[in-house]
Design a protein around this motif. Sequence first.
Motif, mmCIF file in Angstrom:
data_model
loop_
_atom_site.group_PDB
_atom_site.id
_atom_site.type_symbol
_atom_site.label_atom_id
_atom_site.label_comp_id
_atom_site.label_asym_id
_atom_site.label_seq_id
_atom_site.Cartn_x
_atom_site.Cartn_y
_atom_site.Cartn_z
ATOM 1 N N GLY A 37 0.768 -1.272 -0.062
ATOM 2 C CA GLY A 37 0.119 0.154 -0.120
ATOM 3 C C GLY A 37 0.686 1.346 0.086
ATOM 4 N N PRO A 38 0.146 2.384 -0.156
ATOM 5 C CA PRO A 38 0.871 3.644 -0.108
ATOM 6 C C PRO A 38 1.541 3.983 1.058
ATOM 7 N N HIS A 39 1.442 3.401 2.119
ATOM 8 C CA HIS A 39 1.668 3.784 3.595
ATOM 9 C C HIS A 39 2.795 2.661 4.206
ATOM 10 N N GLU A 40 3.087 1.829 3.298
ATOM 11 C CA GLU A 40 4.120 0.683 3.523
ATOM 12 C C GLU A 40 4.768 0.365 2.383
ATOM 13 N N ALA A 41 5.989 -0.473 2.758
ATOM 14 C CA ALA A 41 7.046 -1.135 1.675
ATOM 15 C C ALA A 41 7.227 -2.512 2.023
ATOM 16 N N LEU A 42 7.292 -3.145 0.952
ATOM 17 C CA LEU A 42 7.497 -4.978 1.090
ATOM 18 C C LEU A 42 8.928 -5.144 0.930
ATOM 19 N N LYS A 56 3.244 -0.922 -5.474
ATOM 20 C CA LYS A 56 2.752 -2.053 -6.502
ATOM 21 C C LYS A 56 2.698 -3.429 -5.678
ATOM 22 N N GLY A 57 2.649 -4.480 -6.614
ATOM 23 C CA GLY A 57 2.559 -5.781 -6.241
ATOM 24 C C GLY A 57 3.712 -6.641 -6.728
ATOM 25 N N THR A 58 4.100 -7.667 -6.225
ATOM 26 C CA THR A 58 4.773 -8.888 -6.920
ATOM 27 C C THR A 58 4.632 -10.155 -6.410
ATOM 28 N N VAL A 59 5.055 -10.829 -7.151
ATOM 29 C CA VAL A 59 4.768 -12.628 -6.899
ATOM 30 C C VAL A 59 5.748 -12.977 -5.987
ATOM 31 N N ILE A 60 5.518 -13.697 -4.880
ATOM 32 C CA ILE A 60 6.401 -14.437 -4.040
ATOM 33 C C ILE A 60 6.238 -15.792 -4.119
#
Length: 490
Positions: A37-42, A56-60
Amino acid sequence: MNILSKLPTDALVVGGLLVIAFIFLMMFLARLYRKAGPHEALIVYGWGGTHVVKGKGTVIFPMVQNCLQLSLELMSFDVAPQQDLYTKQGVAVTVEAVAQIKVKSDPVSILTSSEQFLTKTAQQREGLIRLVMEGHLRGIIGQLTVEEIVKQPEMVGDRMRNTCADDMSKMGLEVISFTIKEVRDKNQYITNMGRPDIARIKRDADIATAEADRDTAIKQAAALRESAVARAQADQERVAAETASQAKQAEAQRDLEIKRASYNEMVKKQQAQADKAYEIQTNIMQQQVVAENVKVQQIEKMEQVKVQEQEILRHEKELIATVLKGAEIERARIETLASAERQRLMSEAEGRSASIRAQGEAEAEIIFKKGEAEAKAMNVKAEAFQEYNQAAVIDKLISGMPEIVRALATPLSQVDKITIVSTGNGSSAGAHKVTGDIAEMAAQVPALFEALSGMKMSDLLSKVRTIGDKAPKPDVLPPDSGSKARGAGA
């Protein structure tokens, strides 16, 4: 339904299995896809290394990759050292501040912050940051005075942000804001610090108040001066009017005195010619006096009506004058009052002079008539005196002696108390002495009469007719006497 019945059963089973397999595949793929989300980072680590996914998203891929979430939200917490902080002056103060800190948005800072805080709780993370902030705050407070801390809290915040920037950057953080909430001390240094300014402000306020009072007093004095000048002018006009009125009164009084003196002179000339018809003529003159008094009262009432009319006009002008402002109102009112007072005094003076003049003429006429009547009465009395014989003269003398003795004893009647000291020397002692002195005073009356008249009692009695003699009466009265008698009878 007919078409499905014609298909082989095996095809249907295969188709259903394929659909189910597709659904499970999609669900599996959805579980593998992680979004930031805009308030977090993976933070993705494992196969392919560590990298950051933000916005954005990614496949784990399971078993070969994993990810953790790192919050990028703003962290706000209190910075309040428990120990006292010492300023540049050595004054112990307690400072409470609020800090807002967040993870920087660039990937390098996110990776740095994840290395240090990713496995720690929010409380542990805030505790580490607070220790760093309190240490820097202690160093900055030691370089400043109490006055700078209290009066320039923004400067303290700027220094804190600049000082902590390097340490925060090493942890992948940045200081958004640093605000001083409260500064206090146990020795009341801060409280006493404001007293000079309070005293100065109070002094300036007192000076401003005094200057305002001075200006007000100056304006009031100017207004009072103008009012006093107007009042003085009105007083001068009033005094002038009173002086003129008194002058007219004095002139009328002078004319009255002159006429009175001339009438008195005429009365004295005529007083020896009449006495007998005095009472009759007096009654007549009293009636005339009453009539004149009525006329005088009427004149006075008319003058009073004029004065009241002037007073009404003065009141009207006074009411009109009340709508003016300031000193002009007072001056106009005083001028109006002065004019009305001058008119009133002049009217009173004219009325009073006319009244005095009428009264003087009436009194002069009364005196003249009274003198004429007294002169006629005296002539009659003189004729009556010619009829007196010795018995009448002696009766007059004897009847008048009590009055003379009473007049001689009047001083004794005014004495409140007499103290008599008796020495026992005969009849001249004690209370007999007082009565004896009064008897001797009465015995001196004939001698007093002889001394005043210049003739002896024996000579006087010898010239008076004896009892039984008749004085000759003239057959005809003199023309002048007859006319006077007729005038008196009339």
